[in-house]
Design a protein around this motif. Structure first.
Motif, PDB file in Angstrom:
ATOM      1  N   TYR A   1       0.822  -1.207   0.000  1.00 43.07           N
ATOM      2  CA  TYR A   1       0.000   0.000   0.000  1.00 43.07           C
ATOM      3  C   TYR A   1       0.854   1.254   0.000  1.00 43.07           C
ATOM      4  O   TYR A   1       1.847   1.348   0.717  1.00 43.07           O
TER       5      TYR A   1
ATOM      6  N   CYS B   1      -3.754  11.356   3.309  1.00 42.01           N
ATOM      7  CA  CYS B   1      -2.775  11.304   2.219  1.00 42.01           C
ATOM      8  C   CYS B   1      -1.761  12.420   2.451  1.00 42.01           C
ATOM      9  O   CYS B   1      -2.081  13.599   2.305  1.00 42.01           O
TER      10      CYS B   1
ATOM     11  N   LEU C   1       0.488   1.368 -10.328  1.00 43.50           N
ATOM     12  CA  LEU C   1      -0.358   1.360  -9.138  1.00 43.50           C
ATOM     13  C   LEU C   1      -1.820   1.449  -9.539  1.00 43.50           C
ATOM     14  O   LEU C   1      -2.137   1.787 -10.674  1.00 43.50           O
ATOM     15  N   ARG C   2      -2.683   1.189  -8.576  1.00 46.02           N
ATOM     16  CA  ARG C   2      -4.108   1.400  -8.773  1.00 46.02           C
ATOM     17  C   ARG C   2      -4.659   2.146  -7.564  1.00 46.02           C
ATOM     18  O   ARG C   2      -4.203   1.959  -6.437  1.00 46.02           O
ATOM     19  N   ALA C   3      -5.632   3.022  -7.825  1.00 50.90           N
ATOM     20  CA  ALA C   3      -6.354   3.724  -6.762  1.00 50.90           C
ATOM     21  C   ALA C   3      -7.786   3.211  -6.814  1.00 50.90           C
ATOM     22  O   ALA C   3      -8.391   3.171  -7.886  1.00 50.90           O
TER      23      ALA C   3
ATOM     24  N   ILE D   1      -0.267  10.239  -8.789  1.00 51.11           N
ATOM     25  CA  ILE D   1      -1.320   9.494  -8.123  1.00 51.11           C
ATOM     26  C   ILE D   1      -1.401   9.912  -6.659  1.00 51.11           C
ATOM     27  O   ILE D   1      -0.386  10.161  -6.014  1.00 51.11           O
ATOM     28  N   SER D   2      -2.628  10.041  -6.176  1.00 52.01           N
ATOM     29  CA  SER D   2      -2.891  10.325  -4.763  1.00 52.01           C
ATOM     30  C   SER D   2      -4.402  10.318  -4.577  1.00 52.01           C
ATOM     31  O   SER D   2      -5.152  10.169  -5.538  1.00 52.01           O
ATOM     32  N   ASP D   3      -4.836  10.486  -3.349  1.00 53.33           N
ATOM     33  CA  ASP D   3      -6.225  10.839  -3.084  1.00 53.33           C
ATOM     34  C   ASP D   3      -6.157  12.359  -2.947  1.00 53.33           C
ATOM     35  O   ASP D   3      -5.797  12.890  -1.902  1.00 53.33           O
TER      36      ASP D   3
ATOM     37  N   ASN E   1      -7.919   3.639  -1.534  1.00 57.73           N
ATOM     38  CA  ASN E   1      -6.727   2.834  -1.271  1.00 57.73           C
ATOM     39  C   ASN E   1      -5.856   2.973  -2.512  1.00 57.73           C
ATOM     40  O   ASN E   1      -6.374   3.053  -3.628  1.00 57.73           O
ATOM     41  N   ILE E   2      -4.549   2.990  -2.315  1.00 58.75           N
ATOM     42  CA  ILE E   2      -3.622   2.975  -3.451  1.00 58.75           C
ATOM     43  C   ILE E   2      -2.583   1.905  -3.148  1.00 58.75           C
ATOM     44  O   ILE E   2      -1.947   1.938  -2.089  1.00 58.75           O
ATOM     45  N   ASP E   3      -2.438   0.948  -4.076  1.00 59.81           N
ATOM     46  CA  ASP E   3      -1.408  -0.070  -3.900  1.00 59.81           C
ATOM     47  C   ASP E   3      -0.740  -0.395  -5.225  1.00 59.81           C
ATOM     48  O   ASP E   3      -1.221  -0.009  -6.289  1.00 59.81           O
TER      49      ASP E   3
END
Length: 195
Positions: free
Chosen positions: A37, A45, A56-58, A79-81, A94-96
């Protein structure tokens, strides 16, 4: 690592050597293992992340435990929230890592300082946010008006590397389709191409 970031920035704005030094001074490097993660739903974040290598995937998880992928981030993507990052609220995403990944990360304080110290970065991020909003509009319209096959074909046309790198069930989640639907579409397309 910074070569990928600088190349991406220079697609939108020109950088001086002094700008590059200012940018390098506020980013930190981080590596993620596959399935590790970067962010978990409910946490804050703390960094905006730029992918220099990997994927990655969010996503969020609904009350039934189903994952809904919002975004894939690969080389040259941020990438982020964003809501959590900018307003320091609990993350909805979630980002992993789907693959081993290398990132350059910037904190909110450094991000704000960078806008002052390297003014061209404010224009760069404005252009990114404009593109992001337009892309989200296109995706929303597509999800409402296009068939499953049309959604898949649009994704394959815009991001062929993702179709090759991402497992079928994750593509299905991103498109809001069942994995079986993706299988049917791929078989149908392969049949048509073989004729």
């Amino acid at each position: 690592m910074f070569d990928v970031l600088f190349a991406h920035i220079q697609e939108k704005v020109a950088l001086t050597e002094q700008d590059r030094e200012g940018i390098q001074s506020v980013f930190m490097a981080r590596k993620l293992r596959k399935r590790q993660y970067l962010l978990q739903q409910g946490a804050i974040c703390t960094h905006l992340s730029f992918v220099t290598k990997g994927l990655l995937r969010a996503y969020n998880v609904d009350e039934k435990g189903h994952e809904h992928i919002n975004l894939f981030g690969w080389e040259g993507w941020w990438i982020s929230d964003l809501n959590s990052f900018l307003f320091q609220e609990e993350a909805l995403l979630n980002i992993d890592a789907i693959e081993e990944t290398q990132l350059l990360m910037i904190s909110l304080a450094d991000y704000n300082a960078l806008m002052v110290r390297v003014p061209v970065m404010e224009r760069y991020f404005r252009l990114l946010y404009q593109n992001s909003l337009a892309t989200k509009d296109r995706r929303l319209i597509s999800s409402i008006t296009h068939t499953a096959e049309e959604k898949y074909l649009q994704m394959a046309h815009r991001h062929p590397q993702i179709i090759q790198r991402v497992p079928q069930h994750l593509i299905a989640s991103y498109l809001g389709l069942a994995p079986e639907t993706i299988s049917r579409i791929r078989k149908s397309l392969a049949l048509r191409q073989s004729r």
